[in-house]
Structure formats: C-alpha cells, structure tokens
Write a protein that holds these residues in place. Structure first.
Motif, PDB file in Angstrom:
ATOM      1  N   LEU A   1      22.030  -5.689  -2.600  1.00  0.00           N
ATOM      2  CA  LEU A   1      22.222  -6.187  -1.726  1.00  0.00           C
ATOM      3  C   LEU A   1      21.722  -6.304  -0.459  1.00  0.00           C
ATOM      4  CD1 LEU A   1      25.228  -7.946  -0.874  1.00  0.00           C
ATOM      5  CD2 LEU A   1      26.394  -5.720   0.133  1.00  0.00           C
ATOM      6  N   HIS A   2      21.243  -7.166   0.004  1.00  0.00           N
ATOM      7  CA  HIS A   2      20.653  -6.769   1.040  1.00  0.00           C
ATOM      8  C   HIS A   2      21.574  -6.116   2.763  1.00  0.00           C
ATOM      9  CE1 HIS A   2      16.467  -8.735   0.439  1.00  0.00           C
ATOM     10  NE2 HIS A   2      17.307 -10.145  -0.134  1.00  0.00           N
ATOM     11  N   VAL A   3      20.923  -5.223   2.899  1.00  0.00           N
ATOM     12  CA  VAL A   3      21.350  -5.153   4.136  1.00  0.00           C
ATOM     13  C   VAL A   3      21.111  -5.025   5.962  1.00  0.00           C
ATOM     14  CG1 VAL A   3      23.118  -2.724   3.184  1.00  0.00           C
ATOM     15  CG2 VAL A   3      20.717  -2.873   3.862  1.00  0.00           C
TER      16      VAL A   3
ATOM     17  N   ASN B   1      14.791  -5.106 -15.477  1.00  0.00           N
ATOM     18  CA  ASN B   1      12.932  -5.482 -15.427  1.00  0.00           C
ATOM     19  C   ASN B   1      12.867  -6.448 -14.458  1.00  0.00           C
ATOM     20  OD1 ASN B   1      15.032  -8.489 -15.487  1.00  0.00           O
ATOM     21  ND2 ASN B   1      14.924  -8.936 -17.803  1.00  0.00           N
ATOM     22  N   ALA B   2      11.407  -6.904 -14.722  1.00  0.00           N
ATOM     23  CA  ALA B   2      11.272  -7.069 -12.594  1.00  0.00           C
ATOM     24  C   ALA B   2      11.332  -8.463 -12.662  1.00  0.00           C
ATOM     25  CB  ALA B   2       9.760  -7.634 -12.887  1.00  0.00           C
ATOM     26  N   GLU B   3      12.621  -9.882 -13.659  1.00  0.00           N
ATOM     27  CA  GLU B   3      13.358 -10.704 -12.540  1.00  0.00           C
ATOM     28  C   GLU B   3      14.287  -9.994 -12.186  1.00  0.00           C
ATOM     29  OE1 GLU B   3      15.584 -14.360 -15.277  1.00  0.00           O
ATOM     30  OE2 GLU B   3      12.611 -14.017 -14.888  1.00  0.00           O
ATOM     31  N   ASP B   4      15.047  -9.191 -12.356  1.00  0.00           N
ATOM     32  CA  ASP B   4      16.329  -8.681 -12.449  1.00  0.00           C
ATOM     33  C   ASP B   4      15.807  -7.892 -10.934  1.00  0.00           C
ATOM     34  OD1 ASP B   4      18.058  -9.801 -13.764  1.00  0.00           O
ATOM     35  OD2 ASP B   4      18.347  -7.982 -15.457  1.00  0.00           O
ATOM     36  N   LYS B   5      15.120  -7.252 -10.528  1.00  0.00           N
ATOM     37  CA  LYS B   5      14.638  -6.581  -9.869  1.00  0.00           C
ATOM     38  C   LYS B   5      14.414  -6.994  -8.443  1.00  0.00           C
ATOM     39  CE  LYS B   5      13.871  -2.085 -11.733  1.00  0.00           C
ATOM     40  NZ  LYS B   5      13.056  -0.891 -11.677  1.00  0.00           N
ATOM     41  N   THR B   6      13.974  -8.409  -8.569  1.00  0.00           N
ATOM     42  CA  THR B   6      14.030  -9.692  -7.383  1.00  0.00           C
ATOM     43  C   THR B   6      14.951  -9.897  -6.792  1.00  0.00           C
ATOM     44  OG1 THR B   6      13.728 -10.973  -8.624  1.00  0.00           O
ATOM     45  CG2 THR B   6      11.427  -9.990  -8.209  1.00  0.00           C
ATOM     46  N   ILE B   7      15.899 -10.127  -7.469  1.00  0.00           N
ATOM     47  CA  ILE B   7      17.127 -10.707  -7.025  1.00  0.00           C
ATOM     48  C   ILE B   7      17.611  -9.874  -5.937  1.00  0.00           C
ATOM     49  CG2 ILE B   7      19.470 -11.520  -7.650  1.00  0.00           C
ATOM     50  CD1 ILE B   7      18.317 -12.529 -10.464  1.00  0.00           C
ATOM     51  N   LYS B   8      17.675 -10.147  -4.684  1.00  0.00           N
ATOM     52  CA  LYS B   8      19.006  -9.141  -3.900  1.00  0.00           C
ATOM     53  C   LYS B   8      19.929 -10.143  -3.631  1.00  0.00           C
ATOM     54  CE  LYS B   8      17.126  -4.975  -3.252  1.00  0.00           C
ATOM     55  NZ  LYS B   8      17.640  -3.812  -2.863  1.00  0.00           N
ATOM     56  N   TYR B   9      21.168  -9.581  -3.448  1.00  0.00           N
ATOM     57  CA  TYR B   9      21.945 -10.513  -3.068  1.00  0.00           C
ATOM     58  C   TYR B   9      22.234 -10.382  -1.610  1.00  0.00           C
ATOM     59  CZ  TYR B   9      22.854 -10.594  -7.389  1.00  0.00           C
ATOM     60  OH  TYR B   9      23.114 -10.399  -9.285  1.00  0.00           O
ATOM     61  N   HIS B  10      22.768 -11.618  -0.841  1.00  0.00           N
ATOM     62  CA  HIS B  10      21.819 -11.512   0.686  1.00  0.00           C
ATOM     63  C   HIS B  10      23.871 -11.244   0.689  1.00  0.00           C
ATOM     64  CE1 HIS B  10      18.358 -12.296   1.877  1.00  0.00           C
ATOM     65  NE2 HIS B  10      19.615 -12.736   0.283  1.00  0.00           N
TER      66      HIS B  10
ATOM     67  N   LEU C   1      31.957   1.522   3.555  1.00  0.00           N
ATOM     68  CA  LEU C   1      31.819   0.284   4.336  1.00  0.00           C
ATOM     69  C   LEU C   1      30.611  -0.246   4.765  1.00  0.00           C
ATOM     70  CD1 LEU C   1      34.876  -1.440   3.324  1.00  0.00           C
ATOM     71  CD2 LEU C   1      33.106  -1.583   1.471  1.00  0.00           C
ATOM     72  N   GLN C   2      30.578   1.268   6.159  1.00  0.00           N
ATOM     73  CA  GLN C   2      29.877   0.957   7.068  1.00  0.00           C
ATOM     74  C   GLN C   2      28.403   1.130   6.547  1.00  0.00           C
ATOM     75  OE1 GLN C   2      30.734   4.081   8.965  1.00  0.00           O
ATOM     76  NE2 GLN C   2      32.016   3.718  10.278  1.00  0.00           N
ATOM     77  N   ARG C   3      28.284   1.365   5.014  1.00  0.00           N
ATOM     78  CA  ARG C   3      26.749   0.973   5.299  1.00  0.00           C
ATOM     79  C   ARG C   3      26.634  -0.218   4.461  1.00  0.00           C
ATOM     80  NH1 ARG C   3      27.037   5.962   1.020  1.00  0.00           N
ATOM     81  NH2 ARG C   3      25.454   4.818   0.227  1.00  0.00           N
ATOM     82  N   PHE C   4      27.510  -1.409   4.653  1.00  0.00           N
ATOM     83  CA  PHE C   4      27.364  -2.779   3.930  1.00  0.00           C
ATOM     84  C   PHE C   4      27.485  -3.194   4.414  1.00  0.00           C
ATOM     85  CE2 PHE C   4      27.891   0.492   0.683  1.00  0.00           C
ATOM     86  CZ  PHE C   4      26.178   0.354  -0.040  1.00  0.00           C
ATOM     87  N   PRO C   5      27.074  -4.219   5.409  1.00  0.00           N
ATOM     88  CA  PRO C   5      27.689  -5.189   6.979  1.00  0.00           C
ATOM     89  C   PRO C   5      27.429  -6.303   5.712  1.00  0.00           C
ATOM     90  CG  PRO C   5      25.150  -4.106   6.924  1.00  0.00           C
ATOM     91  CD  PRO C   5      25.582  -3.306   5.906  1.00  0.00           C
ATOM     92  N   THR C   6      26.744  -6.144   4.707  1.00  0.00           N
ATOM     93  CA  THR C   6      27.395  -7.792   4.397  1.00  0.00           C
ATOM     94  C   THR C   6      28.124  -7.756   3.260  1.00  0.00           C
ATOM     95  OG1 THR C   6      25.170  -7.609   2.673  1.00  0.00           O
ATOM     96  CG2 THR C   6      25.110  -9.380   4.532  1.00  0.00           C
ATOM     97  N   PHE C   7      28.965  -7.181   2.543  1.00  0.00           N
ATOM     98  CA  PHE C   7      30.343  -6.273   1.797  1.00  0.00           C
ATOM     99  C   PHE C   7      31.466  -6.379   2.367  1.00  0.00           C
ATOM    100  CE2 PHE C   7      33.801  -4.237   0.246  1.00  0.00           C
ATOM    101  CZ  PHE C   7      33.394  -4.807  -1.558  1.00  0.00           C
ATOM    102  N   SER C   8      32.866  -7.313   2.410  1.00  0.00           N
ATOM    103  CA  SER C   8      33.894  -7.592   2.119  1.00  0.00           C
ATOM    104  C   SER C   8      34.437  -7.523   1.765  1.00  0.00           C
ATOM    105  CB  SER C   8      33.666  -9.001   3.904  1.00  0.00           C
ATOM    106  OG  SER C   8      33.603  -9.871   3.035  1.00  0.00           O
TER     107      SER C   8
END
Length: 170
Positions: A168-170, A84-93, A119-126
């Motif tokens: 996830l925001h990249v 749904n549109a509500e979930d698509k707007t949520i991007k985790y930082h 992992l290199q594709r996701f700098p905000t992932f740890s």
C-alpha cells in the motif's frame, strides 16, 4: 459351435485385460506425476497446518524467527507466490476493509487491527461497516478503480500489517 464360443470368450477376456491394463497404467502415471510434483495439494497443506488460500510466501521466511526452520520448505510448497518482479511493482493506492461489526467476535484479530494505533501508519486505508459482510480487503489503483479483492478471514493482525506495508502506498 463350442469352439466359436470359446474364441468369443477368449476375445472378451483379452479385451477386458487390455482395458484393465490401460486403467492401471493411467493410474500409475497419475501417481508418478502426483508424487514428483513440487507443490502440495490444498488438502495436503491443510493436513500440515497451512492454509494455501491465505498464505503468502513472504510470510514463510518469518518462521525462522520462531525457530521453526524445518517448516519453511513445506510452507513454501503451500504458499501463494507474490515474489515475482511484476507483483512487486504493483502498489495499491487505497485499501478498504469491509466487515460487519457484528462479526468482530468471529474475527478478533481484525477487530484488534481496526481499533489499534496501527491504522495511523496507513492513511490510505479505511474500514467500512457492511451489514452481514465477511472480512474483505478491497484494493484500488491510482484511478480509484478496484483491481483486487482478498478474503482475509484467516489473516491475523501481523499478516494484515505486513501486507499493507508491502503493498500500500502511504
């Protein structure tokens, strides 16, 4: 006295019959609701090979590339909707995956993801080693507040990658 006893017995039989009919029609109504329901129960999904707790509906479309089109409808009935549109707007930082490294043997797909170049594709992932922990993906907003935690025990490398790409925001 004999007539009175017969009347009491007849009343009891009638009342018992009414109770049985009420139970019968209640069960019949439940069966009709269950059969006509669009979604399958968790047990039905597991019987068909789907795990509804960890199945994202966006993954059901991937069945086509493996020529498994006939499974897509069942997959859609068992999946967790995030379209749904509500979930698509949520991007985790930010996202942190917690897991005890002693459990890598139980979760080889997650170990492969952590040790891969993906992992290199996701700098905000740890990744964070937590003694005794099962694999949990912690998701944070732009204020660095944890807003969701997902148990990812049954996710494979591709599912985890797809989820991070979409959310996830990249």
């Amino acid at each position: 006295i004999f007539l009175k006893d017969r009347c009491i017995l007849l009343d009891r039989i009638i009342m018992h019959g009414i109770k049985l009919l009420t139970i019968f029609f209640g069960q019949l109504l439940l069966c009709i609701i269950f059969v006509t329901s669009d979604l399958l129960s968790s047990i039905q999904c597991l019987d068909r090979g789907f795990s509804p707790d960890n199945l994202l509906c966006s993954n059901c479309h991937d069945l086509k590339q493996f020529k498994l089109n006939e499974l897509e409808n069942t997959c859609q009935e068992c999946c967790t909707h995030t379209d749904n549109a509500e979930d698509k707007t949520i991007k985790y930082h930010r996202a942190i995956l917690t897991l005890c490294t002693c459990k890598f043997g139980r979760y080889p797909q997650i170990e492969a993801f952590i040790k891969s170049k993906r992992l290199q594709r996701f700098p905000t992932f740890s990744f964070k080693h937590v003694v005794g922990a099962e694999p949990i993906l912690h998701l944070y907003n732009d204020k660095d507040e944890e807003i969701q935690s997902l148990g990812i025990e049954k996710w494979d490398t591709d599912t985890l990658t797809a989820f991070l790409e979409e959310n996830l925001h990249v």
